[in-house]
Design a protein around this motif. Structure first.
Motif, PDB file in Angstrom:
ATOM      1  N   ILE A  50      39.064  35.763  18.128  1.00 33.47           N
ATOM      2  CA  ILE A  50      39.425  34.344  18.138  1.00 33.47           C
ATOM      3  C   ILE A  50      40.623  34.083  19.057  1.00 33.47           C
ATOM      4  N   GLU A  51      41.509  35.071  19.188  1.00 35.79           N
ATOM      5  CA  GLU A  51      42.635  34.926  20.120  1.00 35.79           C
ATOM      6  C   GLU A  51      42.134  34.961  21.566  1.00 35.79           C
ATOM      7  N   ALA A  52      41.228  35.883  21.842  1.00 34.35           N
ATOM      8  CA  ALA A  52      40.641  35.954  23.187  1.00 34.35           C
ATOM      9  C   ALA A  52      39.909  34.658  23.513  1.00 34.35           C
ATOM     10  N   LEU A  53      39.169  34.139  22.552  1.00 35.60           N
ATOM     11  CA  LEU A  53      38.423  32.897  22.786  1.00 35.60           C
ATOM     12  C   LEU A  53      39.359  31.717  22.996  1.00 35.60           C
ATOM     13  N   GLY A  54      40.502  31.712  22.321  1.00 36.31           N
ATOM     14  CA  GLY A  54      41.494  30.658  22.545  1.00 36.31           C
ATOM     15  C   GLY A  54      41.977  30.651  23.982  1.00 36.31           C
ATOM     16  N   VAL A  55      42.259  31.841  24.516  1.00 36.70           N
ATOM     17  CA  VAL A  55      42.672  31.960  25.924  1.00 36.70           C
ATOM     18  C   VAL A  55      41.555  31.479  26.839  1.00 36.70           C
ATOM     19  N   LEU A  56      40.336  31.958  26.592  1.00 42.58           N
ATOM     20  CA  LEU A  56      39.207  31.577  27.449  1.00 42.58           C
ATOM     21  C   LEU A  56      38.928  30.081  27.383  1.00 42.58           C
ATOM     22  N   ALA A  57      39.046  29.484  26.201  1.00 43.06           N
ATOM     23  CA  ALA A  57      38.837  28.036  26.082  1.00 43.06           C
ATOM     24  C   ALA A  57      39.856  27.271  26.925  1.00 43.06           C
ATOM     25  N   ASP A  58      41.103  27.743  26.937  1.00 47.50           N
ATOM     26  CA  ASP A  58      42.136  27.099  27.753  1.00 47.50           C
ATOM     27  C   ASP A  58      41.835  27.211  29.247  1.00 47.50           C
ATOM     28  N   LEU A  59      41.285  28.350  29.642  1.00 50.86           N
ATOM     29  CA  LEU A  59      41.079  28.629  31.063  1.00 50.86           C
ATOM     30  C   LEU A  59      39.788  28.046  31.635  1.00 50.86           C
ATOM     31  N   THR A  60      38.884  27.598  30.776  1.00 55.55           N
ATOM     32  CA  THR A  60      37.538  27.237  31.261  1.00 55.55           C
ATOM     33  C   THR A  60      37.143  25.788  31.027  1.00 55.55           C
ATOM     34  N   THR A  84      46.165  39.217  25.108  1.00 52.05           N
ATOM     35  CA  THR A  84      45.882  37.860  25.570  1.00 52.05           C
ATOM     36  C   THR A  84      46.514  37.612  26.942  1.00 52.05           C
ATOM     37  N   GLU A  85      47.707  38.158  27.171  1.00 52.97           N
ATOM     38  CA  GLU A  85      48.352  37.995  28.471  1.00 52.97           C
ATOM     39  C   GLU A  85      47.540  38.705  29.554  1.00 52.97           C
ATOM     40  N   ALA A 119      45.643  37.069  32.859  1.00 52.98           N
ATOM     41  CA  ALA A 119      45.922  37.553  34.206  1.00 52.98           C
ATOM     42  C   ALA A 119      44.648  38.068  34.886  1.00 52.98           C
ATOM     43  N   ALA A 120      43.845  38.839  34.172  1.00 58.16           N
ATOM     44  CA  ALA A 120      42.621  39.397  34.756  1.00 58.16           C
ATOM     45  C   ALA A 120      41.634  38.292  35.105  1.00 58.16           C
ATOM     46  N   PHE A 121      41.526  37.289  34.244  1.00 62.79           N
ATOM     47  CA  PHE A 121      40.633  36.164  34.524  1.00 62.79           C
ATOM     48  C   PHE A 121      41.081  35.459  35.807  1.00 62.79           C
ATOM     49  N   GLY A 122      42.379  35.237  35.946  1.00 65.28           N
ATOM     50  CA  GLY A 122      42.902  34.599  37.156  1.00 65.28           C
ATOM     51  C   GLY A 122      42.577  35.393  38.405  1.00 65.28           C
ATOM     52  N   GLU A 123      42.694  36.722  38.322  1.00 62.80           N
ATOM     53  CA  GLU A 123      42.345  37.572  39.466  1.00 62.80           C
ATOM     54  C   GLU A 123      40.868  37.429  39.815  1.00 62.80           C
ATOM     55  N   LEU A 124      40.014  37.418  38.808  1.00 64.45           N
ATOM     56  CA  LEU A 124      38.573  37.375  39.058  1.00 64.45           C
ATOM     57  C   LEU A 124      38.109  36.024  39.589  1.00 64.45           C
ATOM     58  N   LEU A 125      38.899  34.986  39.394  1.00 65.10           N
ATOM     59  CA  LEU A 125      38.548  33.689  39.983  1.00 65.10           C
ATOM     60  C   LEU A 125      38.575  33.745  41.508  1.00 65.10           C
ATOM     61  N   THR A 126      39.278  34.712  42.074  1.00 61.33           N
ATOM     62  CA  THR A 126      39.440  34.771  43.529  1.00 61.33           C
ATOM     63  C   THR A 126      38.404  35.643  44.221  1.00 61.33           C
ATOM     64  N   VAL A 127      37.611  36.401  43.471  1.00 63.50           N
ATOM     65  CA  VAL A 127      36.652  37.296  44.124  1.00 63.50           C
ATOM     66  C   VAL A 127      35.378  36.550  44.494  1.00 63.50           C
ATOM     67  N   ARG A 128      34.639  37.115  45.443  1.00 66.44           N
ATOM     68  CA  ARG A 128      33.425  36.463  45.941  1.00 66.44           C
ATOM     69  C   ARG A 128      32.166  37.241  45.579  1.00 66.44           C
ATOM     70  N   GLU A 129      32.264  38.066  44.562  1.00 65.28           N
ATOM     71  CA  GLU A 129      31.116  38.809  44.028  1.00 65.28           C
ATOM     72  C   GLU A 129      31.019  38.490  42.542  1.00 65.28           C
ATOM     73  N   PRO A 130      29.920  38.905  41.908  1.00 68.68           N
ATOM     74  CA  PRO A 130      29.881  38.769  40.455  1.00 68.68           C
ATOM     75  C   PRO A 130      31.051  39.549  39.854  1.00 68.68           C
ATOM     76  N   ALA A 131      31.699  38.951  38.865  1.00 71.30           N
ATOM     77  CA  ALA A 131      32.905  39.534  38.274  1.00 71.30           C
ATOM     78  C   ALA A 131      32.675  39.837  36.802  1.00 71.30           C
ATOM     79  N   PHE A 132      33.197  40.971  36.370  1.00 76.31           N
ATOM     80  CA  PHE A 132      33.010  41.455  35.004  1.00 76.31           C
ATOM     81  C   PHE A 132      34.384  41.734  34.412  1.00 76.31           C
ATOM     82  N   LEU A 133      34.701  41.052  33.328  1.00 74.74           N
ATOM     83  CA  LEU A 133      35.990  41.216  32.658  1.00 74.74           C
ATOM     84  C   LEU A 133      35.763  41.876  31.305  1.00 74.74           C
TER      85      LEU A 133
END
Length: 195
Positions: free
Chosen positions: A4-14, A136-137, A141-155
Motif C-alpha cells: 500500500i505504501e508503494a501504491l501510494g507513491v505510484l498513485a502520486d507519480l501517475t 518508497t524513496e 527515484a527509480a520511476f523517475g529514471e525510467l521515465l527518461t528511457v526510450r525502451e520498455p522499462a521494468f521496475l
C-alpha cells in the motif's frame, strides 16, 4: 516497504499516465489510496497486465505520458511471456512495475517462484531497461529514471508480505471501469492534440 505504501507513491507519480493494475489485493489497495479514471483494474484477469499495458502502449501516441502497468510476482509468473513479447515489440512508452512479495497475497500467501526466478534479470534478458527499489524513496527515484528511457522499462520493487487490513472490496462493475478509462484516454488524447 508495504504494497500500500508503494501504491501510494505510484498513485502520486501517475496521475497523468494510463495505469493498468493487476487484480485482487493490488487493485483494491490502489483504489483505496486513489481511485482515478486513469486506472484500469484488471479484475479476475490475473497474468494480463503486461499484455494489456504493452498493447495499450503500442496504440497510444508515443509522446503521451507513458503507460504504466502494476503487476505482482504471482501474476507475472502466470504469464511470463509478456517479457519477451514486450522486449521484442519494444514500445518506448511502457513501464511495468513489479511488486514482488514472494507470495500469492490474495489466496492464502502460498509462495511464488520469485525466490528462485530472478524476474528482473529475466526482464533485462528480454530487452527491458530495469531498475529496482526496496524503499518508497528508491521507488520514486527509480520511476523517475525510467521515465527518461526510450525502451520498455521494468521496475522491480521488493515489498513485504501481507495485505493492508480493512481494505474494501473493489465492487465497481468491470464494464464501468473500462468505460471510464476509455473516456479518460479519449479526453487526455484530445487535450494533448489541442496543446
Amino acid at each position: 516497504m508495504r504494497r500500500i505504501e508503494a501504491l501510494g507513491v505510484l498513485a502520486d507519480l501517475t496521475s497523468r499516465h494510463p495505469v493498468v493494475a493487476t487484480c485482487a489485493a493490488t487493485s483494491r489497495e490502489l483504489a483505496s489510496v486513489k481511485d482515478g479514471d486513469n486506472h484500469l483494474y484488471l479484475l479476475d484477469a490475473m497474468g494480463l497486465v503486461g499484455s494489456v499495458a504493452t498493447g495499450l502502449a503500442l496504440s497510444v501516441n508515443p509522446s503521451a505520458p507513458k503507460v504504466v502497468g502494476i503487476e505482482g510476482d504471482g501474476s507475472l509468473l502466470m504469464n511470463p511471456n509478456v517479457l519477451p513479447t514486450g522486449g521484442y515489440l519494444a514500445p518506448g512508452n511502457l513501464i511495468l512495475v513489479l511488486l514482488d512479495n514472494g507470495v500469492y497475497g490474495s489466496t492464502g500467501a502460498l509462495p511464488t517462484y520469485s525466490s528462485k526466478v530472478d524476474l528482473q534479470r529475466l526482464a533485462a534478458a528480454a530487452g527491458w531497461t530495469t531498475r529496482s527499489a526496496e524503499t518508497t524513496e528508491g521507488l520514486r527515484a527509480a520511476f523517475g529514471e525510467l521515465l527518461t528511457v526510450r525502451e520498455p522499462a521494468f521496475l522491480y520493487a521488493r515489498i513485504e508480505e501481507g495485505n493492508a487490513p480493512g481494505t474494501e472490496k473493489l465492487l465497481i462493475d468491470p464494464v464501468s471501469i473500462t468505460g471510464r478509462f476509455t473516456r479518460w484516454l479519449r479526453e487526455a488524447h484530445a487535450a494533448e492534440v489541442a496543446a
